[in-house]
Design a protein around this motif. Sequence first.
Motif, short mmCIF file in Angstrom:
data_model
loop_
_atom_site.label_atom_id
_atom_site.label_comp_id
_atom_site.label_asym_id
_atom_site.label_seq_id
_atom_site.Cartn_x
_atom_site.Cartn_y
_atom_site.Cartn_z
N SER A 45 1.04 11.79 -3.97
CA SER A 45 1.32 11.56 -5.40
C SER A 45 0.05 11.09 -6.11
N LYS A 46 -0.21 11.71 -7.26
CA LYS A 46 -1.36 11.28 -8.07
C LYS A 46 -0.97 10.14 -9.02
N GLN A 47 0.31 9.81 -9.05
CA GLN A 47 0.79 8.73 -9.91
C GLN A 47 0.60 7.38 -9.21
N PRO A 48 0.20 6.37 -9.95
CA PRO A 48 0.07 5.05 -9.31
C PRO A 48 1.43 4.49 -8.90
N THR A 49 1.45 3.74 -7.85
CA THR A 49 2.67 3.09 -7.38
C THR A 49 3.09 2.02 -8.38
N ARG A 50 4.37 1.97 -8.65
CA ARG A 50 4.89 0.90 -9.52
C ARG A 50 5.24 -0.28 -8.62
N ARG A 51 4.58 -1.40 -8.85
CA ARG A 51 4.75 -2.57 -7.98
C ARG A 51 5.29 -3.77 -8.75
N TYR A 80 0.82 -1.21 0.00
CA TYR A 80 0.00 0.00 0.00
C TYR A 80 0.86 1.27 0.00
N ASN A 81 0.25 2.33 -0.52
CA ASN A 81 0.90 3.64 -0.56
C ASN A 81 -0.16 4.69 -0.27
N ILE A 82 0.08 5.50 0.77
CA ILE A 82 -0.79 6.63 1.10
C ILE A 82 0.10 7.86 0.98
N SER A 83 -0.13 8.66 -0.06
CA SER A 83 0.77 9.78 -0.31
C SER A 83 0.06 10.89 -1.07
N THR A 116 3.31 -18.02 2.85
CA THR A 116 4.12 -16.83 3.04
C THR A 116 3.18 -15.63 3.08
N THR A 117 3.54 -14.64 3.92
CA THR A 117 2.75 -13.41 4.02
C THR A 117 3.70 -12.23 3.99
N GLY A 118 3.21 -11.10 3.57
CA GLY A 118 4.04 -9.90 3.57
C GLY A 118 3.20 -8.65 3.45
N VAL A 119 3.67 -7.59 4.11
CA VAL A 119 3.04 -6.27 4.01
C VAL A 119 4.14 -5.26 3.72
N GLN A 120 3.94 -4.46 2.69
CA GLN A 120 4.83 -3.35 2.39
C GLN A 120 3.99 -2.10 2.38
N GLY A 121 4.44 -1.07 3.09
CA GLY A 121 3.65 0.14 3.14
C GLY A 121 4.48 1.39 3.09
N ASN A 122 3.88 2.43 2.56
CA ASN A 122 4.49 3.75 2.53
C ASN A 122 3.41 4.77 2.88
N ILE A 123 3.76 5.67 3.81
CA ILE A 123 2.88 6.79 4.13
C ILE A 123 3.72 8.05 4.04
N GLY A 124 3.33 8.94 3.15
CA GLY A 124 4.03 10.21 3.04
C GLY A 124 4.66 10.41 1.69
N GLY A 125 5.10 11.63 1.48
CA GLY A 125 5.75 11.99 0.23
C GLY A 125 4.78 12.48 -0.82
N GLY A 166 -2.76 -4.62 -4.06
CA GLY A 166 -2.04 -3.35 -4.10
C GLY A 166 -3.03 -2.21 -3.95
N VAL A 167 -2.74 -1.27 -3.05
CA VAL A 167 -3.67 -0.18 -2.76
C VAL A 167 -2.94 1.15 -2.82
N ASP A 168 -3.50 2.11 -3.57
CA ASP A 168 -3.00 3.48 -3.61
C ASP A 168 -4.08 4.40 -3.06
N VAL A 169 -3.70 5.26 -2.13
CA VAL A 169 -4.63 6.25 -1.58
C VAL A 169 -4.00 7.63 -1.77
N TYR A 170 -4.69 8.47 -2.51
CA TYR A 170 -4.21 9.84 -2.71
C TYR A 170 -4.72 10.70 -1.56
N ASP A 171 -3.81 11.35 -0.87
CA ASP A 171 -4.16 12.25 0.22
C ASP A 171 -3.27 13.49 0.08
N PRO A 172 -3.82 14.59 -0.44
CA PRO A 172 -2.99 15.79 -0.69
C PRO A 172 -2.44 16.41 0.59
N THR A 173 -2.95 16.04 1.74
CA THR A 173 -2.45 16.63 3.00
C THR A 173 -1.25 15.88 3.56
N VAL A 174 -0.96 14.68 3.06
CA VAL A 174 0.13 13.87 3.62
C VAL A 174 1.48 14.57 3.59
#
Length: 125
Positions: free
Chosen positions: A43-49, A38-41, A68-77, A113-121
Motif C-alpha cells: 500500500s502506498k497509503q500511510p498507515t492510520r495509527r 510498523y507496516n510493510i505492505s 510499558t512496551t508494545g509492538v504492533q506489526g503488519n506484513i502483507g496486503g 511508527g514505520v511504513d515500508v512500501y514494498d510492491p512485491t509483498v
Amino acid sequence: MKITKLGGKFFILLLLFEPWSAKPIAAQCVQADVSLQYNISGSKQPTRRVNDVVMESDKGCRGNASVTTGVQGNIGGSQPIEQHRQVRQRQTGGQGNPTGVNGSTVQIRSNAGVDVYDPTVPFRH
C-alpha cells in the motif's frame, strides 16, 4: 593538614554513628512507555495509527517506576491498514519524601511508527 591519632579516631566514630541523623530520601516516580507500530505492505497509503497513552500518578509520588512496551506489526496486503494501541498507567503512593521537595513524576514516551512500501509483498507466498 595532619590529623592526630585522637582526632582521626573521633572522625571514624562520627562516620560510623552518624546515620541516626540521616533522613531517607526517594527519587521521583518514573513512568515510561516504549512502542513500535510498523507496516510493510504494497500500500502506498500511510498507515492510520492511534497510540493512546495516559499516564497518571499521585502528587508527591516517590520511589516507583513503571514501564510499558508494545509492538504492533503488519506484513502483507495492498490496502491501507489501521493500528490501534491503548495504554493506561497509574501510580499511587510510593515511599514518600520527608525532605519536603515535591516535583512531578518523570514521564517518558517513545512511540515510533514505520511504513515500508514494498510492491512485491502482495505477491509473496
